[in-house]
Each structure stands twice: as structure tokens, then as C-alpha cells.
Enzyme design. Structure first.
Site, mmCIF file in Angstrom:
data_model
loop_
_atom_site.group_PDB
_atom_site.id
_atom_site.type_symbol
_atom_site.label_atom_id
_atom_site.label_comp_id
_atom_site.label_asym_id
_atom_site.label_seq_id
_atom_site.Cartn_x
_atom_site.Cartn_y
_atom_site.Cartn_z
ATOM 1 N N CYS A 134 11.419 -16.722 53.485
ATOM 2 C CA CYS A 134 12.754 -16.494 54.046
ATOM 3 C C CYS A 134 13.352 -17.797 54.567
ATOM 4 O O CYS A 134 13.037 -18.236 55.675
ATOM 5 C CB CYS A 134 12.689 -15.448 55.160
ATOM 6 S SG CYS A 134 14.309 -15.115 55.884
ATOM 7 N N CYS A 137 15.391 -17.509 57.741
ATOM 8 C CA CYS A 137 14.599 -17.382 58.966
ATOM 9 C C CYS A 137 13.982 -18.730 59.346
ATOM 10 O O CYS A 137 13.947 -19.086 60.516
ATOM 11 C CB CYS A 137 13.441 -16.394 58.786
ATOM 12 S SG CYS A 137 13.839 -14.933 57.858
ATOM 13 N N ASP A 138 13.447 -19.443 58.381
ATOM 14 C CA ASP A 138 12.573 -20.574 58.703
ATOM 15 C C ASP A 138 13.112 -21.955 58.322
ATOM 16 O O ASP A 138 12.509 -22.963 58.683
ATOM 17 C CB ASP A 138 11.204 -20.364 58.027
ATOM 18 C CG ASP A 138 10.528 -19.097 58.534
ATOM 19 O OD1 ASP A 138 10.721 -18.776 59.719
ATOM 20 O OD2 ASP A 138 9.842 -18.419 57.749
#
Ligand code: NDP
Length: 310
Positions: A134, A137-138
Site C-alpha cells: 500500500c 499508507c507507507d
């Protein structure tokens, strides 16, 4: 056979949020956690984009908070996997762990989705330490760094563009000589100066002891191998919605995502609601999943009220 008003299947942000709302509404929900209690967030590291955590929080810790809050509200949280369903009657039946059946007036499906992985040993070993499925997200943790992403669909294209704005350079690893992504997205990727597309290439291994420091590519036409130094390796080759046990019982798209009536969590079966990634292939964020879990609990409450069960 045990009978409950509201049965929630799955324990990611959608399931636990549904449990919090359903408990507070007095529906006495029973929640089965599924194969991976806490869901996909339990295999991530830090979460910085969930509102309410100004300092960020580790994914597994955040899911413990969700669980604790649901339990404090009175949700009956149980280990167990839903293995079969029977949605023929007005009361729905769900089989748990292939051994017992439970009846429910309302069922909330929040079984999530699972990222597809390449299947490399190094990919598993470094998961959460530079390997991620992701980018949204990261990606931020690799600000200013060189990174790699594998995949060539719309998700990979979108994530490569997202990374190009944060990272110094993005290496996109594409196994064929063309991209599956829509033309406009593919063109956008090709025209971004700090994205290099490695055509006909596959990731042979992700390299690094404790964190990612390189990826070894193999050209599948020539067999030639090369290493590129990267700090992160993103996998964007698609997701599987965890909806197999519902096939044939409720309407879903060809790729297994459950159909809900737009703007609601209602499926085509009365009293069966779906929330989170199992019905959302677009946003897939913890906060959107939690929001849809809230919707499912409110929809279930209204349904049970109308039915005179609650
Ligand atoms: P897709 O299935 O569309 O694409 C998966 C990509 O990963 C393909 O390019 C595929 O390669 C590649 N791939 C699969 N397995 C491997 C492997 N083992 N090694 C290397 N590459 C691999 O998944 P997406 O998640 O991109 O998209 C899912 C759906 O969601 C699509 O319908 C997409 O259009 C939609 N979507 C729409 C968006 C939007 O409209 N904004 C944003 C994101 C997704 P190959 O092409 O060779 O098969």
C-alpha cells in the site's frame, strides 16, 4: 442452534466499527474475527493517516484499540472463521469453523480483502520493513528516497504517480511490454520524469538484511539480471476480496467484490450488509472502511427496527 440479532463477520476497521455502533444501539452483536484477527493493518507498521493519532500508531496496536473499544461497548468478540452461509430463509445462517451453525437476523460482512503477493521469500521476510502492498499508507516513510513498485494496472499506475511526488525516483517493474492500466493513466506514468519503467521485467528477489536496500530484476526476454538500489518495494498486483463463501448467495462483481446499493451498505439480500474492503476496490483505507462499518451497523439497526426484531 444459537440465535443472535446481529452477526458481524471480520475484524478489521469495518467489523470493529460496526460492532461499536451495533453494541451502542443495543443489538448485542457477536463478531467472529476470522483468519487474521485485526485484518490487514496487523501486517503493517506505522499508521500516520488515521485521524485521532497525531503521533501516528503501529497498525497492530491500533487494531487492539479498535477491539478494546468494541469489547468495552459490549460486543461479544470471538475467535472463529465463517466457513459457510445459508441465506435462504428470513433468518440467516452462518457456519463457524466447519462445526457449528449460528442464526442471525442481520449479518454484516466485513471480511476485507487480501493483497496479492509475488510469492518471494524475501518479500515475506521484509514485509513491513520496506516491503508494502500500500503506497498510500507507507510511501511517506520513504520521502526523498528511491523506491520500486511492481504491477502495471490502474492501482500500480496511481501508486507510482503518488510515490513520484514524495520519493526521489520510482522504478516501475512491468512484466510485459505494455501496461494494463487505462491509457490515460499509463501515459501519465510514462510522462513523469522521475518514473523509470522497466519493461519485460520481473522482481527476482528483494535484497536487504533487516530493511530493503535493493531489488534484483530479471528481464524475462533476455534473462539478463540487474540490481537497483531502493529503500522500499511496493507490490501493486491486485487484491482478492475475501468473499468466496458468499458466492452464489449474494450479488457480486466478476472479481468477487460484493455489490452494495450505492450510498448504503445493503446487499441484494435483505438483512445482509457489507462494509469495508470486501465491497470497496477504490479507496481501501482504514478510515473509509471504518466509515462503512458505521453505515452497516446503522442500516442493520434500521432493518431490525422495521422487522420488529429490535
Ligand atoms: P489489475 O488486476 O487491474 O492489475 C494487476 C496488475 O498486476 C497487472 O498489470 C498484472 O500484469 C500485474 N501482475 C499480476 N500478477 C503479477 C505478477 N505475479 N508479477 C508481476 N505483475 C503482476 O489490478 P489493480 O489493482 O491495478 O486494479 C483492480 C481494478 O480496480 C481494475 O479494474 C482497475 O481498473 C480498478 N482501479 C481503478 C482505479 C481508478 O479508476 N482510479 C484505481 C485503481 C484500480 P499483467 O497486465 O501482465 O496481467
Amino acid at each position: 442452534m444459537e440465535k443472535v440479532q446481529c452477526l458481524i463477520i471480520g475484524s478489521g476497521p469495518a467489523g470493529y466499527t460496526a460492532a461499536i455502533y451495533a453494541s451502542r444501539a443495543g443489538l448485542k452483536p457477536v463478531l467472529y474475527q476470522g483468519i487474521q484477527p485485526g485484518g490487514q493493518l496487523t501486517i503493517t507498521t506505522e499508521v500516520e493517516n488515521y485521524p485521532g493519532y497525531p503521533e501516528g500508531v503501529m497498525g497492530p496496536e491500533m487494531m487492539q484499540h479498535f477491539e478494546k473499544q468494541a469489547a468495552r461497548m459490549g460486543a461479544d468478540i470471538r475467535y472463529g472463521i465463517a466457513t459457510k452461509v445459508d441465506f435462504t430463509g428470513p433468518v440467516h445462517k452462518v457456519e463457524i469453523d466447519e462445526e457449528k451453525w449460528i442464526e442471525a437476523d442481520a449479518v454484516i460482512i466485513s471480511t476485507g480483502a487480501s493483497a496479492k503477493w509475488l510469492g518471494l521469500e524475501s518479500e515475506q521476510r521484509l514485509n513491513g520493513f520496506g516491503v508494502s502492498a500500500c503506497a498510500v499508507c507507507d510511501g511517506f516513510f520513504f520521502k526523498g528516497k528511491e523506491v520500486a513498485i511492481v504491477g502495471a494496472g490502474d492501482t500500480a499506475a496511481e501508486e507510482a504517480l503518488y510515490l513520484s511526488k514524495i520519493c526521489s525516483h520510482v522504478n516501475m517493474i512491468v512484466r510485459r511490454d505494455e501496461m494494463r492500466a487505462s491509457k490515460v493513466m499509463a501515459e501519465r506514468v510514462k510522462n513523469t520524469p522521475n518514473i523509470t519503467i522497466h519493461w519485460n521485467s520481473e522482481a527476482d528477489e528483494v535484497l536487504g538484511e533487516k530493511t530493503v536496500n535493493a531489488v534484483r530484476l530479471r528481464n524475462n526476454k533476455t534473462g539478463e539480471k540487474k540490481e537497483i538500489n531502493v529503500s522500499a518495494f511496493f507490490v501493486a498486483i491486485g487484491h482478492h476480496p475475501n468473499s468466496d463463501i458468499f458466492k452464489g448467495w449474494i450479488d457480486m462483481y466478476e472479481d468477487g467484490y460484493i455489490k452494495t446499493v450505492p450510498g448504503t451498505s445493503k446487499t441484494n439480500v435483505e438483512g445482509v450488509f457489507a462494509a469495508g474492503d470486501v465491497q470497496d476496490k477504490t479507496y481501501r483505507q482504514a478510515v473509509t472502511a471504518a466509515g462503512s462499518g458505521c453505515m452497516a451497523a446503522l442500516d442493520a439497526e434500521r432493518y431490525l427496527g422495521m422487522k420488529g426484531v429490535h
